[in-house]
Write a protein that holds these residues in place. Structure first.
Motif, PDB file in Angstrom:
ATOM      1  N   UNK A 132       0.758  -1.197   0.150  1.00 47.70           N
ATOM      2  CA  UNK A 132       0.060  -0.082  -0.064  1.00 47.70           C
ATOM      3  C   UNK A 132       1.050   1.213   0.050  1.00 47.70           C
ATOM      4  N   UNK A 133       2.175   1.234  -0.382  1.00 46.96           N
ATOM      5  CA  UNK A 133       2.908   2.428  -0.579  1.00 46.96           C
ATOM      6  C   UNK A 133       3.818   2.154  -1.759  1.00 46.96           C
ATOM      7  N   UNK A 134       4.727   0.993  -1.354  1.00 44.72           N
ATOM      8  CA  UNK A 134       5.714   1.255  -2.420  1.00 44.72           C
ATOM      9  C   UNK A 134       5.314   0.903  -3.844  1.00 44.72           C
ATOM     10  N   UNK A 135       4.360  -0.137  -3.848  1.00 44.71           N
ATOM     11  CA  UNK A 135       3.723  -0.440  -5.030  1.00 44.71           C
ATOM     12  C   UNK A 135       2.973   0.870  -5.700  1.00 44.71           C
ATOM     13  N   UNK A 136       2.157   1.136  -5.215  1.00 47.40           N
ATOM     14  CA  UNK A 136       1.224   2.248  -6.002  1.00 47.40           C
ATOM     15  C   UNK A 136       1.968   3.365  -6.211  1.00 47.40           C
ATOM     16  N   UNK A 137       2.729   3.842  -5.188  1.00 49.44           N
ATOM     17  CA  UNK A 137       3.703   5.067  -5.383  1.00 49.44           C
ATOM     18  C   UNK A 137       5.059   5.102  -6.026  1.00 49.44           C
ATOM     19  N   UNK A 138       5.471   3.775  -6.243  1.00 51.26           N
ATOM     20  CA  UNK A 138       6.873   3.676  -6.826  1.00 51.26           C
ATOM     21  C   UNK A 138       6.885   2.737  -8.045  1.00 51.26           C
ATOM     22  N   UNK A 139       6.462   1.385  -7.741  1.00 50.72           N
ATOM     23  CA  UNK A 139       6.777   0.280  -8.439  1.00 50.72           C
ATOM     24  C   UNK A 139       5.855   0.166  -9.581  1.00 50.72           C
ATOM     25  N   UNK A 140       4.520   0.227  -9.493  1.00 49.03           N
ATOM     26  CA  UNK A 140       3.384   0.110 -10.263  1.00 49.03           C
ATOM     27  C   UNK A 140       2.399   1.464 -10.115  1.00 49.03           C
ATOM     28  N   UNK A 141       2.988   2.573 -10.334  1.00 50.87           N
ATOM     29  CA  UNK A 141       2.191   3.665  -9.868  1.00 50.87           C
ATOM     30  C   UNK A 141       0.747   3.677 -10.273  1.00 50.87           C
ATOM     31  N   UNK A 142       0.020   4.107  -9.301  1.00 49.83           N
ATOM     32  CA  UNK A 142      -1.371   4.162  -9.472  1.00 49.83           C
ATOM     33  C   UNK A 142      -1.734   5.639  -9.888  1.00 49.83           C
ATOM     34  N   UNK A 143      -2.469   5.545 -10.973  1.00 50.83           N
ATOM     35  CA  UNK A 143      -2.954   7.120 -11.372  1.00 50.83           C
ATOM     36  C   UNK A 143      -4.158   7.757 -10.729  1.00 50.83           C
ATOM     37  N   UNK A 144      -3.712   8.239  -9.644  1.00 52.64           N
ATOM     38  CA  UNK A 144      -4.889   8.853  -8.904  1.00 52.64           C
ATOM     39  C   UNK A 144      -5.720  10.154  -9.530  1.00 52.64           C
ATOM     40  N   UNK A 145      -4.955  10.855 -10.458  1.00 57.18           N
ATOM     41  CA  UNK A 145      -5.430  11.573 -10.958  1.00 57.18           C
ATOM     42  C   UNK A 145      -6.746  11.429 -11.909  1.00 57.18           C
ATOM     43  N   UNK A 146      -6.143  10.225 -12.793  1.00 61.78           N
ATOM     44  CA  UNK A 146      -7.461   9.572 -13.606  1.00 61.78           C
ATOM     45  C   UNK A 146      -8.667   8.996 -12.746  1.00 61.78           C
ATOM     46  N   UNK A 147      -7.990   8.385 -11.610  1.00 62.25           N
ATOM     47  CA  UNK A 147      -9.333   8.010 -10.807  1.00 62.25           C
ATOM     48  C   UNK A 147     -10.098   9.056 -10.269  1.00 62.25           C
ATOM     49  N   UNK A 148      -9.452  10.051  -9.818  1.00 61.81           N
ATOM     50  CA  UNK A 148     -10.241  11.163  -9.070  1.00 61.81           C
ATOM     51  C   UNK A 148     -11.195  11.712 -10.325  1.00 61.81           C
ATOM     52  N   UNK A 149     -10.719  11.888 -11.439  1.00 64.51           N
ATOM     53  CA  UNK A 149     -11.439  12.467 -12.392  1.00 64.51           C
ATOM     54  C   UNK A 149     -12.555  11.926 -13.342  1.00 64.51           C
ATOM     55  N   UNK A 150     -12.613  10.438 -12.990  1.00 68.44           N
ATOM     56  CA  UNK A 150     -13.508   9.563 -13.447  1.00 68.44           C
ATOM     57  C   UNK A 150     -15.129  10.059 -13.049  1.00 68.44           C
ATOM     58  N   UNK A 151     -15.783   9.574 -13.800  1.00 72.25           N
ATOM     59  CA  UNK A 151     -17.530   9.995 -13.201  1.00 72.25           C
ATOM     60  C   UNK A 151     -18.168   9.164 -12.280  1.00 72.25           C
ATOM     61  N   UNK A 152     -17.499   7.803 -11.977  1.00 69.32           N
ATOM     62  CA  UNK A 152     -18.056   6.975 -11.092  1.00 69.32           C
ATOM     63  C   UNK A 152     -17.748   7.331  -9.624  1.00 69.32           C
ATOM     64  N   UNK A 153     -18.665   6.766  -8.831  1.00 68.43           N
ATOM     65  CA  UNK A 153     -18.300   6.707  -7.404  1.00 68.43           C
ATOM     66  C   UNK A 153     -17.849   5.214  -6.894  1.00 68.43           C
ATOM     67  N   UNK A 154     -16.821   5.292  -6.150  1.00 66.98           N
ATOM     68  CA  UNK A 154     -16.172   3.977  -5.592  1.00 66.98           C
ATOM     69  C   UNK A 154     -16.156   4.014  -4.424  1.00 66.98           C
ATOM     70  N   UNK A 155     -16.870   2.994  -3.599  1.00 62.11           N
ATOM     71  CA  UNK A 155     -17.054   2.896  -2.264  1.00 62.11           C
ATOM     72  C   UNK A 155     -16.235   1.540  -1.803  1.00 62.11           C
ATOM     73  N   UNK A 156     -15.351   1.636  -0.700  1.00 59.17           N
ATOM     74  CA  UNK A 156     -14.748   0.629  -0.135  1.00 59.17           C
ATOM     75  C   UNK A 156     -15.356   0.276   1.154  1.00 59.17           C
ATOM     76  N   UNK A 157     -15.664  -1.106   1.370  1.00 57.57           N
ATOM     77  CA  UNK A 157     -16.521  -1.437   2.490  1.00 57.57           C
ATOM     78  C   UNK A 157     -15.449  -1.791   3.310  1.00 57.57           C
TER      79      UNK A 157
END
Length: 287
Positions: free
Chosen positions: A89-114
């Motif tokens: 939850x840090x090294x992978x999404x922030x460095x190794x296989x970066x998660x695109x937070x900007x694209x996720x945030x701009x998407x029109x969908x709602x995403x709920x984590x339970x």
């Protein structure tokens, strides 16, 4: 295309690679849903889907699984958890296989984590699109995946959370009451699966989490709640209100599996099931 419907993603640890395969096909077909609910591993798989990062789920859950930093048995003993949270939850999404937070945030969908509130024993449904800090999003995902005894509880926004599946493994009731009249589910157990009901008290659970009696109650009724959700899905499917996608046969992948060949087979099964269901699913959504 964005459909006015909800998508529910069951958890299951490494069985979630099946979900990743289905979602990979959905991405290729530009198939998206207004409301998305992810439980535990389902929430993690849903993130790469909604950030439109093709292939990312496979890289994270299969290609990196044998990295010695991914899991550590000593984490169960020292209380840091089986899955190395700093790596996953840090090294992978922030460095190794970066998660695109900007694209996720701009998407029109709602995403709920339970997640499960340790104090109340009830499920909370946190819309990750409402969270502005990237690391807080990852913290909520970590909480949704934190199973008792193999991971510590997670503090977030003044509350203490654990795995969402403890209180609501398949949030069909919540989605049905708070959304649309069409619901799609990706499940990681075959259609006929039901949890075994047991009256055995979990002594270790009661000892470790004695300060959270409502959490203990949630854990001890989890099997009953799960089976009720599966029965509700059957009823709603017969009424034409839900479209469930199940593995066509029991997955040979365990919750903590690190066998890349097995994981690859489960992922490919998900992809092929996504292909198989696509046209029928579109008919369901547009009918």
């Amino acid at each position: 295309m964005l459909h006015e419907a909800s998508l529910i993603l069951e958890g299951g640890g490494m069985r979630g690679v099946y979900t990743g395969g289905v979602l990979e096909y959905f991405m290729e077909q530009d198939l998206y849903f207004r409301k998305n609910y992810g439980v535990s591993a389902g929430a993690c798989q849903g993130m790469s889907y909604l950030s439109r990062q093709a292939g990312r789920n496979k890289k994270v859950t299969i290609d990196l699984i044998n990295d010695k930093r991914y899991m550590k048995l000593s984490g169960i003993i020292d209380g840091t958890g089986l899955f190395n949270k700093d790596f996953v939850f840090d090294e992978i999404p922030n460095h190794l296989v970066k998660f695109d937070f900007e694209a996720f945030t701009k998407g029109p969908e709602e995403m709920y984590a339970v997640v499960t509130d340790c104090k109340t024993g009830e499920a909370d449904y946190i819309n990750l699109k409402d969270i502005t800090k990237h690391q807080d999003i990852l913290t909520v995902l970590l909480a949704s995946c934190s199973l008792p005894l193999i991971a510590p509880s997670v503090d977030y926004n003044g509350e203490v959370y654990m795995d969402g599946g403890l209180a609501d493994s398949i949030p069909i009731r919540h989605a049905y009451q708070n959304g649309f009249n069409r619901h799609v589910l990706i499940l990681t157990r075959e259609r006929t699966y039901r949890k075994d009901i047991t009256d055995k008290k979990q002594r270790v659970i009661r000892k470790v989490y004695k300060k959270y009696p409502r959490l203990i109650e949630a854990i001890e009724r989890r099997d009953v709640n799960y089976n009720q959700s599966r029965d509700i899905i059957d009823v709603l499917e017969a009424e034409g209100l839900v479209y469930p996608i199940y593995p066509k046969e029991p997955l040979i992948v365990s919750r903590t599996d690190r066998d890349q060949k097995k994981l690859e087979l489960a992922y490919q099964m998900g992809y092929e099931d996504g292909r198989y269901h696509h046209d029928r699913l579109i008919d369901f959504l547009e009918g």
